[in-house]
Design a protein around this motif. Structure first.
Motif, PDB file in Angstrom:
ATOM      1  N   LEU A 299     -22.119   0.776  13.168  1.00  0.00           N
ATOM      2  CA  LEU A 299     -21.765   0.825  11.757  1.00  0.00           C
ATOM      3  C   LEU A 299     -20.727   1.908  11.493  1.00  0.00           C
ATOM      4  N   MET A 300     -20.860   3.045  12.140  1.00  0.00           N
ATOM      5  CA  MET A 300     -19.903   4.138  11.971  1.00  0.00           C
ATOM      6  C   MET A 300     -18.512   3.701  12.427  1.00  0.00           C
ATOM      7  N   ALA A 301     -18.393   3.006  13.530  1.00  0.00           N
ATOM      8  CA  ALA A 301     -17.094   2.559  14.034  1.00  0.00           C
ATOM      9  C   ALA A 301     -16.435   1.587  13.060  1.00  0.00           C
ATOM     10  N   ILE A 302     -17.199   0.717  12.482  1.00  0.00           N
ATOM     11  CA  ILE A 302     -16.656  -0.237  11.518  1.00  0.00           C
ATOM     12  C   ILE A 302     -16.168   0.495  10.277  1.00  0.00           C
ATOM     13  N   PHE A 303     -16.930   1.473   9.807  1.00  0.00           N
ATOM     14  CA  PHE A 303     -16.547   2.230   8.623  1.00  0.00           C
ATOM     15  C   PHE A 303     -15.247   3.006   8.870  1.00  0.00           C
ATOM     16  N   ILE A 304     -15.141   3.670   9.979  1.00  0.00           N
ATOM     17  CA  ILE A 304     -13.955   4.467  10.288  1.00  0.00           C
ATOM     18  C   ILE A 304     -12.731   3.582  10.439  1.00  0.00           C
ATOM     19  N   SER A 305     -12.881   2.436  11.074  1.00  0.00           N
ATOM     20  CA  SER A 305     -11.715   1.572  11.252  1.00  0.00           C
ATOM     21  C   SER A 305     -11.241   0.970   9.931  1.00  0.00           C
ATOM     22  N   GLY A 306     -12.093   0.992   8.900  1.00  0.00           N
ATOM     23  CA  GLY A 306     -11.715   0.452   7.598  1.00  0.00           C
ATOM     24  C   GLY A 306     -10.938   1.435   6.738  1.00  0.00           C
ATOM     25  N   ILE A 307     -10.827   2.700   7.160  1.00  0.00           N
ATOM     26  CA  ILE A 307     -10.093   3.699   6.394  1.00  0.00           C
ATOM     27  C   ILE A 307      -8.601   3.478   6.574  1.00  0.00           C
ATOM     28  N   GLN A 308      -7.881   3.446   5.467  1.00  0.00           N
ATOM     29  CA  GLN A 308      -6.430   3.300   5.526  1.00  0.00           C
ATOM     30  C   GLN A 308      -5.781   4.502   4.872  1.00  0.00           C
ATOM     31  N   ALA A 309      -4.619   4.890   5.405  1.00  0.00           N
ATOM     32  CA  ALA A 309      -3.890   6.005   4.825  1.00  0.00           C
ATOM     33  C   ALA A 309      -3.393   5.629   3.433  1.00  0.00           C
ATOM     34  N   GLN A 310      -3.469   6.565   2.518  1.00  0.00           N
ATOM     35  CA  GLN A 310      -2.957   6.363   1.169  1.00  0.00           C
ATOM     36  C   GLN A 310      -1.477   6.717   1.151  1.00  0.00           C
ATOM     37  N   ALA A 311      -0.723   5.999   0.364  1.00  0.00           N
ATOM     38  CA  ALA A 311       0.698   6.296   0.219  1.00  0.00           C
ATOM     39  C   ALA A 311       0.853   7.701  -0.345  1.00  0.00           C
ATOM     40  N   ALA A 312       1.898   8.373   0.099  1.00  0.00           N
ATOM     41  CA  ALA A 312       2.154   9.739  -0.346  1.00  0.00           C
ATOM     42  C   ALA A 312       3.451   9.807  -1.140  1.00  0.00           C
ATOM     43  N   THR A 313       3.495  10.746  -2.088  1.00  0.00           N
ATOM     44  CA  THR A 313       4.746  11.123  -2.732  1.00  0.00           C
ATOM     45  C   THR A 313       5.157  12.437  -2.084  1.00  0.00           C
TER      46      THR A 313
ATOM     47  N   SER B 212       2.129   9.812   4.911  1.00  0.00           N
ATOM     48  CA  SER B 212       0.898   9.088   5.236  1.00  0.00           C
ATOM     49  C   SER B 212       0.942   8.458   6.626  1.00  0.00           C
ATOM     50  N   GLY B 213       2.018   8.706   7.371  1.00  0.00           N
ATOM     51  CA  GLY B 213       2.157   8.146   8.710  1.00  0.00           C
ATOM     52  C   GLY B 213       1.582   9.060   9.779  1.00  0.00           C
ATOM     53  N   LEU B 214       1.728   8.634  11.013  1.00  0.00           N
ATOM     54  CA  LEU B 214       1.237   9.374  12.173  1.00  0.00           C
ATOM     55  C   LEU B 214       1.794  10.794  12.189  1.00  0.00           C
TER      56      LEU B 214
ATOM     57  N   ASP C 114       5.443   5.324   1.664  1.00  0.00           N
ATOM     58  CA  ASP C 114       5.672   6.613   1.004  1.00  0.00           C
ATOM     59  C   ASP C 114       6.938   6.654   0.150  1.00  0.00           C
ATOM     60  N   PHE C 115       6.882   7.447  -0.920  1.00  0.00           N
ATOM     61  CA  PHE C 115       7.967   7.661  -1.868  1.00  0.00           C
ATOM     62  C   PHE C 115       8.488   9.078  -1.656  1.00  0.00           C
ATOM     63  N   ILE C 116       9.798   9.228  -1.477  1.00  0.00           N
ATOM     64  CA  ILE C 116      10.391  10.543  -1.222  1.00  0.00           C
ATOM     65  C   ILE C 116      11.354  10.899  -2.351  1.00  0.00           C
ATOM     66  N   ILE C 117      11.214  12.135  -2.862  1.00  0.00           N
ATOM     67  CA  ILE C 117      12.117  12.674  -3.875  1.00  0.00           C
ATOM     68  C   ILE C 117      12.766  13.928  -3.289  1.00  0.00           C
ATOM     69  N   ILE C 118      14.105  13.937  -3.252  1.00  0.00           N
ATOM     70  CA  ILE C 118      14.852  15.114  -2.785  1.00  0.00           C
ATOM     71  C   ILE C 118      15.379  15.811  -4.030  1.00  0.00           C
ATOM     72  N   LYS C 119      14.985  17.069  -4.224  1.00  0.00           N
ATOM     73  CA  LYS C 119      15.344  17.777  -5.453  1.00  0.00           C
ATOM     74  C   LYS C 119      15.465  19.268  -5.182  1.00  0.00           C
ATOM     75  N   ASN C 120      15.687  20.047  -6.243  1.00  0.00           N
ATOM     76  CA  ASN C 120      15.760  21.499  -6.139  1.00  0.00           C
ATOM     77  C   ASN C 120      16.941  21.944  -5.284  1.00  0.00           C
ATOM     78  N   ASP C 121      18.039  21.155  -5.293  1.00  0.00           N
ATOM     79  CA  ASP C 121      19.249  21.436  -4.512  1.00  0.00           C
ATOM     80  C   ASP C 121      18.992  21.403  -3.002  1.00  0.00           C
ATOM     81  N   ALA C 122      17.981  20.669  -2.578  1.00  0.00           N
ATOM     82  CA  ALA C 122      17.614  20.583  -1.169  1.00  0.00           C
ATOM     83  C   ALA C 122      18.398  19.478  -0.457  1.00  0.00           C
ATOM     84  N   ILE C 123      18.485  19.613   0.861  1.00  0.00           N
ATOM     85  CA  ILE C 123      19.092  18.604   1.736  1.00  0.00           C
ATOM     86  C   ILE C 123      18.014  18.111   2.692  1.00  0.00           C
ATOM     87  N   LEU C 124      17.811  16.798   2.726  1.00  0.00           N
ATOM     88  CA  LEU C 124      16.932  16.177   3.714  1.00  0.00           C
ATOM     89  C   LEU C 124      17.826  15.560   4.776  1.00  0.00           C
ATOM     90  N   THR C 125      17.704  16.050   6.012  1.00  0.00           N
ATOM     91  CA  THR C 125      18.536  15.561   7.115  1.00  0.00           C
ATOM     92  C   THR C 125      17.721  14.635   8.005  1.00  0.00           C
TER      93      THR C 125
END
Length: 192
Positions: free
Chosen positions: A2-16, A32-34, A42-53
């Motif tokens: 039962l524990m194995a079935i419960f754990i395998s049913g958990i899914q990652a939630q989308a992240a902001t 929310s990935g590995l 996932d939703f990504i916001i680049i702000k505060n004069d930041a650079i995402l490379t």
């Protein structure tokens, strides 16, 4: 059992994911990935004069905005290293609310794959460099015009099937790639 079935049913939630300081994609740990990397949910916001490379060849997210209005927000820039690839499953917005501009820097190359709308309502700068922008939507998709980007595309590619449409003129200084099964409806608006 039962524990194995419960754990395998958990899914990652989308992240902001809020990028508020200069960050390499490979250093993100709040997705929310590995290993905390962003996932296709996932939703990504680049702000505060930041650079995402983007410094990896398998980056992915659901949606992205560069530039955000409001307190503790500001302009944002998406940049690419040579050989880096980012797939945005849905939309990409450069500049959400004036005067918080969004910029795209492909000086070193890289590939940006967009599955939904690509808009630039409040563009900071677009530096095409050696980069490729690929429209990957599986349904009809509009290609953002050169006037909105205030610069030429370097390489333009389409995939995903269906029709990609130009509603405004675009200029491409490198290659245009249209594989079999894809249609580029240019109506004379494409200049090579």
């Amino acid at each position: 059992m039962l524990m194995a079935i419960f754990i395998s049913g958990i899914q990652a939630q989308a992240a902001t994911i809020n990028i508020i300081v200069n960050t390499n994609w490979s250093a993100i740990t709040t997705g929310s990935g590995l290993g905390g990397q962003p996932s296709a949910a996932d939703f990504i916001i680049i702000k505060n004069d930041a650079i995402l490379t983007v410094d990896v060849s398998n980056a992915i997210c659901l949606q992205m905005e560069a530039g955000a209005a409001g307190a503790s927000n500001g302009e944002g820039t998406l940049a690419f290293n040579s050989g880096a690839i980012l797939t945005i499953v849905d939309y990409f917005i450069l500049g959400k609310n004036e005067p918080k501009n969004g910029s795209l820097d492909m000086t070193l190359g890289g590939t940006l794959k967009i599955g939904g709308a690509f808009t630039a309502p409040d563009l900071g700068t677009f530096t095409p460099g050696l980069g490729t922008i690929e429209y990957t939507g599986s349904s009809s998709q509009a290609i953002l015009g050169t006037s909105a980007l205030e610069n030429n595309y370097y390489n333009l590619s389409i995939s995903g099937g269906n029709t990609k449409t130009l509603s405004d003129p675009i200029n491409v200084s490198g290659l245009v790639t249209v594989p079999t099964g894809n249609i580029l409806a240019s109506d004379g608006l494409l200049t090579l």
